[in-house]
Design an enzyme around this catalytic site. Sequence first.
Site, PDB file in Angstrom:
ATOM      1  N   ARG A 172       0.876  -1.156  -0.017  1.00 60.45           N
ATOM      2  CA  ARG A 172      -0.014   0.018   0.154  1.00 60.45           C
ATOM      3  C   ARG A 172       0.873   1.186   0.083  1.00 60.45           C
ATOM      4  O   ARG A 172       1.535   1.504  -0.972  1.00 60.45           O
ATOM      5  CB  ARG A 172      -0.943  -0.036   1.152  1.00 60.45           C
ATOM      6  CG  ARG A 172      -2.103  -0.813   0.813  1.00 60.45           C
ATOM      7  CD  ARG A 172      -2.947  -1.192   2.230  1.00 60.45           C
ATOM      8  NE  ARG A 172      -1.921  -1.998   2.913  1.00 60.45           N
ATOM      9  CZ  ARG A 172      -2.438  -2.722   4.338  1.00 60.45           C
ATOM     10  NH1 ARG A 172      -3.620  -2.909   4.408  1.00 60.45           N
ATOM     11  NH2 ARG A 172      -1.669  -3.585   4.828  1.00 60.45           N
ATOM     12  N   SER A 193      -8.089  -3.873   6.400  1.00 60.21           N
ATOM     13  CA  SER A 193      -8.833  -4.702   7.067  1.00 60.21           C
ATOM     14  C   SER A 193      -9.167  -4.163   8.439  1.00 60.21           C
ATOM     15  O   SER A 193     -10.400  -4.156   9.157  1.00 60.21           O
ATOM     16  CB  SER A 193      -8.445  -6.204   7.207  1.00 60.21           C
ATOM     17  OG  SER A 193      -8.301  -6.812   6.208  1.00 60.21           O
TER      18      SER A 193
HETATM   19  P1  ADP Z   1      -0.890  -9.457   7.452  1.00 57.99           P
HETATM   20  O1  ADP Z   1      -1.595  -9.687   8.407  1.00 57.99           O
HETATM   21  O2  ADP Z   1       0.239 -10.473   6.737  1.00 57.99           O
HETATM   22  O3  ADP Z   1      -0.171  -7.853   6.977  1.00 57.99           O
HETATM   23  P2  ADP Z   1      -3.318  -8.868   5.712  1.00 57.99           P
HETATM   24  O4  ADP Z   1      -4.461  -9.721   5.351  1.00 57.99           O
HETATM   25  O5  ADP Z   1      -3.261  -7.470   6.150  1.00 57.99           O
HETATM   26  O6  ADP Z   1      -2.035  -9.662   6.241  1.00 57.99           O
HETATM   27  O7  ADP Z   1      -2.657  -8.478   3.932  1.00 57.99           O
HETATM   28  C1  ADP Z   1      -2.102  -9.427   3.238  1.00 57.99           C
HETATM   29  C2  ADP Z   1      -1.275  -8.956   2.152  1.00 57.99           C
HETATM   30  O8  ADP Z   1      -2.145  -7.950   1.397  1.00 57.99           O
HETATM   31  C3  ADP Z   1      -0.169  -7.647   2.721  1.00 57.99           C
HETATM   32  O9  ADP Z   1       0.837  -7.905   1.656  1.00 57.99           O
HETATM   33  C4  ADP Z   1      -0.799  -6.592   2.569  1.00 57.99           C
HETATM   34  O10 ADP Z   1       0.224  -5.444   2.468  1.00 57.99           O
HETATM   35  C5  ADP Z   1      -1.688  -6.707   1.424  1.00 57.99           C
HETATM   36  N1  ADP Z   1      -2.860  -5.540   1.332  1.00 57.99           N
HETATM   37  C6  ADP Z   1      -3.839  -5.648   2.247  1.00 57.99           C
HETATM   38  N2  ADP Z   1      -4.629  -4.601   1.853  1.00 57.99           N
HETATM   39  C7  ADP Z   1      -3.995  -4.276   0.743  1.00 57.99           C
HETATM   40  C8  ADP Z   1      -4.717  -3.087  -0.176  1.00 57.99           C
HETATM   41  N3  ADP Z   1      -5.538  -2.357  -0.106  1.00 57.99           N
HETATM   42  N4  ADP Z   1      -3.658  -2.867  -1.372  1.00 57.99           N
HETATM   43  C9  ADP Z   1      -2.731  -3.758  -1.849  1.00 57.99           C
HETATM   44  N5  ADP Z   1      -2.230  -4.674  -0.777  1.00 57.99           N
HETATM   45  C10 ADP Z   1      -2.802  -4.917   0.314  1.00 57.99           C
END
Ligand code: ADP
Length: 175
Positions: free
Chosen positions: A98, A136
Amino acid sequence: MAKPRVGVYPGTFDPITNGHMDIVLRATRLVDHLVVGVARNAGKGPIFTMEERVAIVQEELIAHHDELSSKVVVQPFDNLLMHFAMSVGASVIIRGLRAVSDFEYEFQMAGMNARLNPKIETAFLMATDRYQFISSRFVKEIGILGGEISHFVSPRVADHLRRRFADNHKASVQE
Ligand code: ADP
């Protein structure tokens, strides 16, 4: 014939957002098979259990069946990411980036994982601009306070969130 390229997209997915789905769709253009790996991640205090998060991702994959066909599967894991990636025969780990704020953590994780297994690459993808800021965590914070979350998650995921917040609210009133 060349070996099919398998990718793993790991995360907590508590719950899966439009940002995550955008990354899933992009990743399918780079790999032949994509495994969305749902980490237990109890430390993050998820509001959905691992089983629920897997089921919600599954629902999203089914809803996007035309685009994703049989290319994408979802699997839970609670071991080391690199071990999970190896167990599914992946040659690439997909992560989403992001803002600059993600960079430090992702940079360290990619570096450590490269040390654990230099044969597996980490590839970073960016979501389309309107989904880039979605997380999230903020979706949950907005939803818990009764804010509009329909721009950030699918209608199905929004329903799951509303039901979970309603259950939590009932439980807290009964306490
Ligand atoms: P974690 O707990 O490993 O951070 P997440 O479920 O929050 O896992 O996210 C998984 C992956 O997706 C991570 O690499 C995060 O940076 C990416 N991610 C989450 N939301 C977005 C978004 N809006 N745009 C791009 N990448 C995202």
